[in-house]
Design a protein around this motif. Structure first.
Motif, PDB file in Angstrom:
ATOM      1  N   SER A 190      -1.853   3.061 -13.950  1.00 60.08           N
ATOM      2  CA  SER A 190      -1.435   3.717 -12.710  1.00 60.08           C
ATOM      3  C   SER A 190      -1.192   2.729 -11.581  1.00 60.08           C
ATOM      4  O   SER A 190      -0.636   3.099 -10.543  1.00 60.08           O
ATOM      5  CB  SER A 190      -2.494   4.737 -12.285  1.00 60.08           C
ATOM      6  OG  SER A 190      -3.721   4.109 -11.988  1.00 60.08           O
ATOM      7  N   MET A 191      -1.597   1.472 -11.763  1.00 61.43           N
ATOM      8  CA  MET A 191      -1.409   0.448 -10.728  1.00 61.43           C
ATOM      9  C   MET A 191      -0.071  -0.260 -10.836  1.00 61.43           C
ATOM     10  O   MET A 191       0.256  -1.094  -9.986  1.00 61.43           O
ATOM     11  CB  MET A 191      -2.541  -0.581 -10.825  1.00 61.43           C
ATOM     12  CG  MET A 191      -3.928  -0.017 -10.629  1.00 61.43           C
ATOM     13  SD  MET A 191      -5.215  -1.214 -11.110  1.00 61.43           S
ATOM     14  CE  MET A 191      -4.726  -2.647 -10.144  1.00 61.43           C
ATOM     15  N   LYS A 192       0.722   0.061 -11.844  1.00 62.92           N
ATOM     16  CA  LYS A 192       1.935  -0.724 -12.105  1.00 62.92           C
ATOM     17  C   LYS A 192       2.980  -0.587 -11.006  1.00 62.92           C
ATOM     18  O   LYS A 192       3.816  -1.484 -10.828  1.00 62.92           O
ATOM     19  CB  LYS A 192       2.536  -0.304 -13.445  1.00 62.92           C
ATOM     20  CG  LYS A 192       2.966   1.136 -13.533  1.00 62.92           C
ATOM     21  CD  LYS A 192       3.513   1.439 -14.918  1.00 62.92           C
ATOM     22  CE  LYS A 192       3.956   2.900 -15.030  1.00 62.92           C
ATOM     23  NZ  LYS A 192       2.808   3.814 -14.965  1.00 62.92           N
ATOM     24  N   TYR A 193       2.964   0.507 -10.248  1.00 58.73           N
ATOM     25  CA  TYR A 193       3.987   0.710  -9.221  1.00 58.73           C
ATOM     26  C   TYR A 193       3.739  -0.142  -7.982  1.00 58.73           C
ATOM     27  O   TYR A 193       4.652  -0.342  -7.177  1.00 58.73           O
ATOM     28  CB  TYR A 193       4.031   2.181  -8.817  1.00 58.73           C
ATOM     29  CG  TYR A 193       4.336   3.108  -9.975  1.00 58.73           C
ATOM     30  CD1 TYR A 193       5.625   3.180 -10.502  1.00 58.73           C
ATOM     31  CD2 TYR A 193       3.344   3.893 -10.539  1.00 58.73           C
ATOM     32  CE1 TYR A 193       5.905   4.015 -11.574  1.00 58.73           C
ATOM     33  CE2 TYR A 193       3.613   4.744 -11.603  1.00 58.73           C
ATOM     34  CZ  TYR A 193       4.900   4.792 -12.108  1.00 58.73           C
ATOM     35  OH  TYR A 193       5.170   5.629 -13.163  1.00 58.73           O
ATOM     36  N   ASN A 194       2.542  -0.652  -7.809  1.00 59.10           N
ATOM     37  CA  ASN A 194       2.205  -1.416  -6.607  1.00 59.10           C
ATOM     38  C   ASN A 194       2.064  -2.906  -6.865  1.00 59.10           C
ATOM     39  O   ASN A 194       1.554  -3.630  -6.008  1.00 59.10           O
ATOM     40  CB  ASN A 194       0.884  -0.894  -6.014  1.00 59.10           C
ATOM     41  CG  ASN A 194       0.939   0.588  -5.708  1.00 59.10           C
ATOM     42  OD1 ASN A 194       1.954   1.095  -5.236  1.00 59.10           O
ATOM     43  ND2 ASN A 194      -0.162   1.296  -5.970  1.00 59.10           N
ATOM     44  N   LEU A 195       2.498  -3.374  -8.014  1.00 59.89           N
ATOM     45  CA  LEU A 195       2.321  -4.779  -8.373  1.00 59.89           C
ATOM     46  C   LEU A 195       3.660  -5.492  -8.452  1.00 59.89           C
ATOM     47  O   LEU A 195       4.701  -4.875  -8.727  1.00 59.89           O
ATOM     48  CB  LEU A 195       1.597  -4.898  -9.717  1.00 59.89           C
ATOM     49  CG  LEU A 195       0.190  -4.280  -9.792  1.00 59.89           C
ATOM     50  CD1 LEU A 195      -0.352  -4.412 -11.208  1.00 59.89           C
ATOM     51  CD2 LEU A 195      -0.761  -4.943  -8.813  1.00 59.89           C
ATOM     52  N   SER A 196       3.621  -6.799  -8.241  1.00 64.22           N
ATOM     53  CA  SER A 196       4.825  -7.608  -8.390  1.00 64.22           C
ATOM     54  C   SER A 196       5.082  -7.868  -9.874  1.00 64.22           C
ATOM     55  O   SER A 196       4.268  -7.539 -10.738  1.00 64.22           O
ATOM     56  CB  SER A 196       4.657  -8.934  -7.636  1.00 64.22           C
ATOM     57  OG  SER A 196       3.565  -9.659  -8.176  1.00 64.22           O
TER      58      SER A 196
END
Length: 220
Positions: free
Chosen positions: A174-180
């Motif tokens: 679920s964190m993939k949208y906020n990572l570079s």
């Protein structure tokens, strides 16, 4: 947020039918027919594992019928745990409804067999050797409680371990949208490592369930 996470363990489908539970036998349909006809690598490896488990079970259980029962339990849990690692496949072994039912059926069967055929042995087992007379009533109470909670501990251990890994992988994904992009590759590598660990957990939890069940059986 927590409700959304635990929704992936919901057994109901869109048409209000719990068809997800068919995943418990789905792997039998996916196996190629050649596996049943010719001794291939999968057959040889599974045969080695089964022989190793049989030799270990024979140390505590002398009855071959009981050994086959615990081997069947091991294979059933192992296949269900592995099926839960595939995308969009329901993990039935992560539900208390299945694990507790299986544990209760096995525990009740063992208790009935033990109390009917080995009543004196079951009474003696409630009091360990060299127990002082003053502590005997308390030991009977403690042994009785520990015996009663065995099916609950078996099912909770399997359920918690299977849920924990799935929840951790879901939280990380679920964190993939906020990572570079660079951190995203690190996240993918972490997911692959977690998937490998989950494969090990699937094997270990099936082995632990079978081993503890066989130890409970050896007491009766």
């Amino acid at each position: 947020m927590m409700n959304n996470l635990f929704n992936m363990f919901d057994p109901s489908t869109s048409n209000n039918l719990s068809l997800n539970w068919i995943s418990s036998i789905l792997i039998m349909l996916l196996m190629p027919m050649s596996m049943w006809l010719t001794p291939n690598k999968f057959y040889i490896s599974m045969n080695m594992i089964i022989n190793m488990l049989i030799s270990e079970l024979k140390m505590s259980i002398k009855n071959n019928n009981f050994i086959m029962i615990f081997l069947s339990i091991f294979m059933f849990i192992l296949l269900n745990n592995f099926m839960g690692l595939f995308p969009y496949i329901f993990t039935s072994s992560s539900h208390m409804s299945m694990n507790l039912t299986m544990s209760l059926i096995m525990w009740i069967s063992l208790m009935m067999f033990g109390w009917i055929n080995n009543t004196n042995h079951m009474f003696i087992h409630l009091i360990p050797q060299s127990t002082p007379i003053a502590l005997m009533p308390f030991m009977v109470l403690i042994e009785t409680i520990s015996n009663l909670i065995r099916p609950l501990t078996l099912s909770v251990r399997l359920t918690a371990n299977m849920i924990a890994g799935h929840l951790l992988m879901t939280l990380l994904s679920s964190m993939k949208y906020n990572l570079s992009n660079y951190i995203l590759w690190l996240l993918i590598l972490t997911q692959i490592i977690l998937l490998t660990l989950e494969s090990s957990v699937a094997i270990i939890q099936a082995y632990v369930f079978m081993t503890l069940s066989s130890l409970y059986c050896s007491e009766v």
